[in-house]
Design an enzyme around this catalytic site. Structure first.
Site, PDB file in Angstrom:
ATOM      1  N   THR A  84     -16.899 -16.882 -40.388  1.00  0.00           N
ATOM      2  CA  THR A  84     -17.185 -17.588 -41.635  1.00  0.00           C
ATOM      3  C   THR A  84     -17.969 -16.736 -42.630  1.00  0.00           C
ATOM      4  OG1 THR A  84     -19.049 -18.599 -40.449  1.00  0.00           O
ATOM      5  CG2 THR A  84     -17.029 -19.901 -40.657  1.00  0.00           C
ATOM      6  N   HIS A 308      18.437 -44.353 -38.198  1.00  0.00           N
ATOM      7  CA  HIS A 308      18.656 -45.745 -37.835  1.00  0.00           C
ATOM      8  C   HIS A 308      18.467 -45.960 -36.335  1.00  0.00           C
ATOM      9  CE1 HIS A 308      22.588 -43.674 -38.106  1.00  0.00           C
ATOM     10  NE2 HIS A 308      22.947 -44.389 -37.074  1.00  0.00           N
TER      11      HIS A 308
END
Length: 393
Positions: A84, A308
């Site tokens: 970081t 479907h």
């Protein structure tokens, strides 16, 4: 307030979903995770957003452009992901004043970010049950005195939530040594700031690290549950839409459909006829949910087709997935135990009694396929008609 948003990581724990989408750009409640982060920063008073990008950085840049919500946007590139502090250092040439840092793959509540930005230097903290799994803050008289990574005897239950407000001078402290974990970490920068400043802990009301597929599901459950009803698409007269449902312009809800919110239906999506959508479901956009399909508590990404006679429950389907007619997802184990999922080659618990499948981008199933709980289909994977899939593919 200049705000650095870290968005360079690959998100390996989110594969296959992150294989062609940067982790911060995965969808939550109709928008990328990083957009929610940017919104919180703007709410806090950010007058410039600086995105640190790396993996597929062009996707981040294309979405946010040069301005976001009337706030100028800049970009910096982290060529290697080395921690970081290393990421913020990549943006150093843009930083000229007091600056905030937020993770682009975390969700924060804007109210706490407003509070943090108003009283710096500071760090966002979150109360956790097992602080030994986190970086833990020591606090005395309302000020942070120390931070310890994964302590065996935690001094508090206040975890480091990875959101910071640093004084301008911290810009000079970003070149910290590599830690035992092999990363240059912002917690070492914080330790230097603590030596010279009063650092205020601001307890966040919300903090969620979206790091694994079921956490993407949880993030959508959380934010969809907070949205307001907004019906903008074309809804058939005999369709039923209940609760906190957003239907974007350009979406179509056909005859006989029932949607029970919270749910989000993106532009270009079609549902029905006679389909049933319920339980914190996101249809990102250009999604087709067809005749007699039921979708429950799921994230279905852009361009995916469930045409479907299928059931999808508690699942995450990537982009351009196609489920053949009669595909059914099982989302509950016979022993009623927590469903496990493969993360970086290891089967780990999702912590969820109900969890279906993760389908990577472009996966396709043959008609009448059944998928067992915790199955992952890799990007482009296929199944045979009538196949019962019990293992990752």
């Amino acid at each position: 307030m200049q705000t650095v948003i870290l968005a360079a990581g690959q998100g390996t724990r989110l594969r296959p979903l992150s294989e062609s989408i940067p982790k911060p750009m995965l969808p939550v409640a109709g928008r990328p995770i990083a957009a929610h982060v940017a919104d919180a920063a703007v709410a806090g008073g950010a007058d410039e957003l600086i995105f640190v990008t790396g993996y597929m950085g062009e996707v981040v840049e294309e979405h946010f452009g040069e301005r976001y919500r009337d706030v100028p946007v800049s970009y910096a590139t982290q060529e290697q992901q080395l921690g970081t502090a290393h990421a913020v250092a990549a943006a150093r040439e843009h930083i000229e004043e007091e600056f905030a840092v937020l993770n682009g793959d975390n969700l924060y509540d804007p109210e706490s970010i407003v509070e943090l930005f108003a009283d710096g230097p500071g760090i966002g903290v979150f109360e956790v049950e097992n602080p030994s799994n986190y970086g833990v803050l020591s606090v005395d008289d309302g000020r942070v005195t120390d931070i310890v990574e994964k302590p065996t005897d935690p001094p508090t239950n206040l975890a480091n939530a990875g959101v910071y407000l640093f004084p301008a001078e911290a810009r000079a402290h970003l070149d910290v040594p590599m830690s035992e974990r092999g990363e240059h970490e912002l917690t070492d920068v914080l330790a230097r700031v603590i030596e010279n400043h009063d650092v205020t802990p601001v307890e966040l009301h919300r903090w969620m690290d979206v790091g694994r597929p079921w956490e993407l599901l949880e993030a959508n459950e959380l934010l969809l549950g907070e949205q307001r009803r907004e019906i903008g698409g074309d809804v058939a007269d005999d369709a039923t839409v209940e609760g906190a449902v957003v239907i974007e312009e350009g979406a179509k809800i056909e005859s006989g459909v029932t949607i029970e919110g919270p749910a989000y239906v993106g532009a270009g999506s079609t549902i029905g006829p006679n389909a049933y959508v319920r339980g914190a479901t996101l249809l990102e956009g250009d999604v087709h949910v067809g005749q007699a399909v039921e979708v429950k508590n799921s994230v279905i990404m852009r361009g995916t087709n469930v045409p479907h006679l299928s059931y999808v429950g508690d699942s995450v389907l990537g982009r351009d997935v196609n489920f053949g007619a009669g595909t059914n997802v099982a989302n509950l184990r016979h022993d009623d135990g927590e469903v496990k999922l493969t993360v970086k080659g290891e089967r780990i618990s999702t912590g969820r009694r109900k969890f279906g499948v993760v389908a990577g981008h472009g996966a396709k199933t043959g008609i009448n396929t059944s998928l067992s709980p915790g199955v992952t289909l890799s990007c482009g994977a296929t199944t045979e008609p009538g196949e019962s899939v019990t293992r990752d593919r």
